[in-house]
Design a protein around this motif. Structure first.
Motif, short mmCIF file in Angstrom:
data_model
loop_
_atom_site.label_atom_id
_atom_site.label_comp_id
_atom_site.label_asym_id
_atom_site.label_seq_id
_atom_site.Cartn_x
_atom_site.Cartn_y
_atom_site.Cartn_z
N ARG A 137 0.84 -1.20 0.00
CA ARG A 137 0.00 0.00 0.00
C ARG A 137 0.87 1.25 0.00
O ARG A 137 1.83 1.36 0.76
CB ARG A 137 -0.93 -0.01 1.21
CG ARG A 137 -1.96 -1.13 1.15
CD ARG A 137 -2.89 -1.12 2.34
NE ARG A 137 -2.17 -1.39 3.59
CZ ARG A 137 -2.69 -1.23 4.80
NH1 ARG A 137 -3.92 -0.77 4.94
NH2 ARG A 137 -1.97 -1.52 5.87
N ALA A 138 0.52 2.19 -0.86
CA ALA A 138 1.36 3.36 -1.08
C ALA A 138 1.23 4.34 0.09
O ALA A 138 0.14 4.56 0.62
CB ALA A 138 0.94 4.07 -2.36
N PRO A 139 2.34 4.96 0.52
CA PRO A 139 2.29 5.92 1.63
C PRO A 139 1.31 7.07 1.39
O PRO A 139 0.63 7.50 2.32
CB PRO A 139 3.73 6.44 1.71
CG PRO A 139 4.56 5.33 1.17
CD PRO A 139 3.72 4.72 0.08
N ASP A 140 1.23 7.58 0.14
CA ASP A 140 0.32 8.70 -0.10
C ASP A 140 -1.15 8.27 0.03
O ASP A 140 -1.99 9.04 0.51
CB ASP A 140 0.58 9.35 -1.46
CG ASP A 140 0.48 8.36 -2.62
OD1 ASP A 140 0.46 7.14 -2.37
OD2 ASP A 140 0.42 8.83 -3.78
N ALA A 141 -1.46 7.03 -0.33
CA ALA A 141 -2.83 6.53 -0.17
C ALA A 141 -3.16 6.38 1.32
O ALA A 141 -4.25 6.77 1.77
CB ALA A 141 -3.00 5.20 -0.89
N LEU A 142 -2.23 5.83 2.08
CA LEU A 142 -2.45 5.68 3.52
C LEU A 142 -2.63 7.03 4.18
O LEU A 142 -3.52 7.21 5.03
CB LEU A 142 -1.28 4.93 4.16
CG LEU A 142 -1.09 3.47 3.73
CD1 LEU A 142 0.24 2.95 4.26
CD2 LEU A 142 -2.23 2.61 4.22
N ALA A 143 -1.81 8.01 3.80
CA ALA A 143 -1.92 9.35 4.37
C ALA A 143 -3.26 9.99 4.05
O ALA A 143 -3.78 10.80 4.83
CB ALA A 143 -0.77 10.23 3.87
N ALA A 144 -3.84 9.61 2.91
CA ALA A 144 -5.15 10.15 2.51
C ALA A 144 -6.31 9.37 3.12
O ALA A 144 -7.47 9.68 2.84
CB ALA A 144 -5.25 10.17 0.99
N GLY A 145 -6.00 8.35 3.92
CA GLY A 145 -7.06 7.57 4.56
C GLY A 145 -7.60 6.44 3.70
O GLY A 145 -8.65 5.87 4.02
#
Length: 347
Positions: A137-145
């Motif tokens: 899972r990509a860090p930017d996706a995780l940061a976006a919830g």
């Protein structure tokens, strides 16, 4: 049988010890008593304290051994590359040294404590593309919830499926890599030494005697500690990530069944078996169940926080262990997790 039990003083090892003795087996107990796992490094009477990495240490303990039950390991996530030498030294080299000594002593039967972390992510299906393995899972996706595991082809959210033992191994951290390496060493040993191995892939183990607030503590123990401080359990992501929580008494019973089975197994065989409750729960449900049994129950807080490298879902099929060992978990998480909230822990 005469069983050499490594990691005998640990959380799972001590439960396996009790179960093997109750089943009438004679034990030779070994533990390194690492301070990261044992606040009080005083050995119980009869426990051999030794460094598992030195094959010379094992030779005097192998006389008359029928089965080795290998629980000893450095555990925890292994979240940075700086952890790699620690896990490689204790888990990989320690296992290799143990197997070399077993071969020299003529011991050809092993029960290996493995883990569901060898799978990395669990099994998934896409409505369009069938069974697929999601990318990290990509860090930017995780940061976006966005916590979903997504299809590598169409990026659609995936549906979780049961993980079977034939799934490919895809470790995501140092600890997981070391457990996969232990399995590979054991499988090679079974072939080269004409030996037999049962590797038990534990899912999330909990229960009485679990260490409190150490790297060896699982998320259930962390939730309990929060409640004891008067704080609500903090649940990462959206709380909907799924796991299988299996009681330590069930894990111990699986080891007894595996020790008996491997004693008469065909030489040259290696079998990996999931040890799971068969009743998956979300992490939010785990927090709620532990809170239900607490003296001061507090509703969990869903934080949206995340850790890079965490997987979304790992839910196991328990059917091979049932078929080959006759093992079915007896403690349902719906009753075991609330009881865990007030069970004695290891300080």
């Amino acid at each position: 049988m005469r069983v050499l039990l490594t990691g005998s003083a640990g959380f799972i090892g001590s439960a396996v010890d009790r179960a093997l003795v109750a089943d009438g087996h004679e034990l030779v107990r070994v533990d390194a008593l690492l301070p990261t796992a044992h606040h009080d490094p005083t050995p119980d009477a009869g426990t051999h304290v030794l460094d598992v990495r030195d094959a010379d240490n094992w030779r005097s303990l192998m006389d008359g051994i029928d089965v080795v039950c290998h629980q000893a390991a450095v555990v925890g996530a292994g979240t940075t590359t700086a952890d790699l030498p620690l896990y490689a030294a204790h888990n990989d080299l320690g296992t290799a040294a143990l197997l070399a000594a077993a071969t020299e002593a003529g011991v050809r039967r092993l029960v290996l404590a493995s883990s569901m972390v060898v799978y990395g992510e669990g099994a998934y299906a896409c409505d369009r593309h069938g069974q697929v393995m999601p990318p990290v899972r990509a860090p930017d996706a995780l940061a976006a919830g966005d916590f979903s595991a997504r299809c590598p082809d169409c990026r659609a959210p995936l549906t979780s499926r049961l993980v079977h033992e034939d799934a490919p191994l895809a470790p995501r951290n140092a600890y997981a890599a070391s457990k996969a390496a232990q399995e590979h060493y054991a499988q090679a040993w079974a072939r080269q030494a004409d030996a037999a191995v049962v590797a038990l892939r534990y899912h999330n183990v909990y229960g009485p005697g679990m260490p409190r607030d150490t790297p060896y503590s699982g998320v259930a123990a962390m939730f309990r500690s929060s409640l004891e401080r008067g704080e609500p359990p903090r649940v990462f992501e959206d709380g909907q990530q799924q796991r299988d929580f299996v009681h330590v008494d069930d894990v111990a019973r699986a080891n007894v069944l595996a020790a008996v089975a491997v004693a008469t197994a065909a030489p040259g065989t290696f079998r990996a078996l999931n040890v799971a409750s068969g009743h998956p729960v979300t992490i939010a449900e785990v927090a709620t169940l532990v809170a239900r049994g607490a003296v001061c129950p507090l509703a969990p807080v869903i934080t949206g926080e995340y850790r890079l490298g965490d997987v979304r879902h790992v839910v196991a099929s328990p059917e091979r262990a049932a078929a080959e060992l006759g093992f079915r978990a007896e403690v349902d998480p719906d009753t075991g997790l609330p009881a865990f909230a007030t069970a004695p822990l290891r300080d």
